[in-house]
Design an enzyme around this catalytic site. Structure first.
Site, PDB file in Angstrom:
ATOM      1  N   HIS B  39       0.820  -1.210   0.000  1.00  0.00           N
ATOM      2  CA  HIS B  39       0.000   0.000   0.000  1.00  0.00           C
ATOM      3  C   HIS B  39       0.855   1.262   0.000  1.00  0.00           C
ATOM      4  CE1 HIS B  39      -3.583  -2.377   0.609  1.00  0.00           C
ATOM      5  NE2 HIS B  39      -4.288  -1.278   0.448  1.00  0.00           N
ATOM      6  N   LYS B 104     -10.086  -7.357   8.493  1.00  0.00           N
ATOM      7  CA  LYS B 104     -10.762  -7.587   9.773  1.00  0.00           C
ATOM      8  C   LYS B 104     -10.556  -6.385  10.687  1.00  0.00           C
ATOM      9  CE  LYS B 104      -7.146 -10.160  12.234  1.00  0.00           C
ATOM     10  NZ  LYS B 104      -6.987  -9.539  13.548  1.00  0.00           N
TER      11      LYS B 104
END
Lengths: 280, 185
Positions: B39, B104
């Site tokens: 990222h 999550k």
């Protein structure tokens, strides 16, 4: 003195690393089933069903139950009548982890330095706790510890005046602030007493106790039951998506303490409550 | 729980708008993997005005660091990793047309705003259900940053990948709503 060769240590540690990551113990699976029956949230029930199915798939041996196959935490009880031969025990424990994580296709998650962060690529070194005990046996427990739940753990130096309620509030608050991050339903290991370091160790060791087995002292057994009830009233639920099942159990371990101190520690264990033991 | 909604990638605005927190979904099609290090590189490329190594329009990124695959298998265990670590990066990718993420744990306020502004969705996969999820992954290939090892960006072909809508494009947040619903004061 009974002699134990390091080769046997290597082989045992390797086997335990693999078994711990593929075979979830029945007490944990039974606990999933127990809480699933009591669970009111349909989402929570669906998640608990996935966890039961996941454990069954992992047991087939192609995939470990979680991709984070953890830091290899080793508890080694060395009988005082044991003589380790053929090499260095520390090297043997390292080699066992290297072999187990390689042969078991387990993820290597350890960086050699906490700030420069280069992966050791074989999941070594383990964290090793040794205890000298009576007898002529070597008892090794491998407890792979995932990063997500470990990150939500904490040691706090309370004042003696904070007392029982202070400790209980700290434990519940720690779980509350963790929300879904430690992969609930969790097992909460609580250490009380000792020193700063001993207390954290107690909290970690508490995670090895089977689910449902209470502390032998009724005072602490009652505290475990009360903490479990309070935690499951938080509503966090499996994965933090809401529900009654936030923790499967709470285990408290205690040790004598300095008159000035009241250390308390919480070690969070995700639902992949992995540990396997062998006696050589 | 209601019947799972079957969705196929790439996703459109219309599909995303229909999804609400708590919906159970089964995802089929292509999803991309990426976590912290990948990222960081993607967002640096955007800052420099350079093209991304794959087109994110309509796509989903799964925050995962799989265990090693056994020989002959497409992937090892592949459960989600904690998503808040991607909070600093996700809005920039959503602005480029990314339609969703899978991970999550709760994502932050800026991500929630980006989901609403650009019609995207955040799915929770069950943390630790990594063996179960791996069975829904049919194929994997590295598309960028091979040097990152387990953190390389991979293109996964999935069939009936199980997830739950956790934060939707209407401002819904199951972490807040679910907990409030079941909390006993």
């Amino acid at each position: 003195m009974r002699e134990i060769h390091v080769d046997q240590v290597v082989k045992t540690v390797a086997e335990l690393c693999i078994a711990a990551n593929y075979e979830l113990d029945e007490d944990v699976i039974e606990s999933f089933r127990h809480f699933r029956e009591k669970e009111e949230s349909p989402t929570a029930r669906a998640i608990l069903d996935q966890l039961i199915e996941n454990a069954a798939i992992a047991r087939e041996g192609l995939f470990p139950m979680c991709q984070d196959t953890g830091f290899a935490v080793l508890f080694v009880e060395i009988g005082q009548e044991v003589h380790i031969v053929g090499g260095d025990l520390w090297e043997a424990l390292n080699e066992g982890v290297r072999k187990g994580y390689g042969e078991g296709y387990l993820r290597k998650s350890i960086v050699a330095d906490p700030l420069r962060r280069v992966n050791t690529k074989d999941n070594t070194p383990p964290v090793v706790w040794t205890e000298i005990v009576p007898g002529d046996k070597l008892t090794i427990t491998v407890a792979p510890k995932g990063g997500g739940s470990e990150n939500m753990s904490e040691v706090r130096m309370l004042r003696p005046a904070d007392g029982v309620e202070g400790v209980k509030n700290f434990v519940v608050d720690r779980v509350s602030r963790s929300g879904g991050n430690p992969c609930p339903p969790v097992i909460v290991g609580v250490g009380i007493g000792g020193t700063f370091d001993k207390c954290a160790w107690l909290a970690k060791k508490a995670l090895l106790r089977p689910i449902g087995q209470r502390h032998p002292d009724p005072f602490y057994a009652d505290m475990e039951v009360e903490l479990l009830e309070r935690i499951n009233r938080l509503g966090i639920g499996p994965q933090g998506l809401g529900g009654r099942t936030t923790a499967l159990d709470v285990h408290v371990e205690v040790y004598p303490c300095h008159i000035a101190s009241l250390p308390a520690a919480v070690n969070m264990q995700c639902h992949a409550a992995r540990h396997k033991t062998a006696v050589i | 729980m209601a019947e799972a909604i079957k969705i196929t990638t790439p996703l459109t605005d219309e599909q995303v708008e229909k999804l609400r927190v708590g919906d159970s979904v089964l995802i089929t099609g292509v999803i991309y993997t990426g976590r912290d290090a990948a990222h960081k590189r993607l967002v640096e490329l955007l800052a420099e005005g350079k093209p991304l190594p794959f087109d994110v329009k309509g796509q989903l990124i799964y925050y995962v660091g799989p265990s090693p695959a056994r020989p002959g298998m497409p992937i090892g265990s592949a459960g989600p990793t904690t998503s808040y670590r991607m909070d600093p990066y996700a809005p920039a990718l959503i602005r480029q047309g990314l339609k969703g993420m899978i991970g999550k744990g709760e994502m932050g306020a800026e991500v929630a705003q980006a989901l609403q502004a650009h019609k995207a969705v955040y799915f929770a996969a069950v943390g630790g259900a990594a063996a179960l999820i791996a069975k829904s992954i049919l194929k994997s290939e590295v598309v960028a940053y091979e040097d990152l090892g387990a953190e390389a960006i991979q293109r996964l072909e999935v069939k009936n990948f199980p997830a739950i809508v956790a934060q939707d494009c209407h401002g819904g947040n199951i972490y807040r709503e679910g907990r409030a619903k079941y909390e006993v004061k």
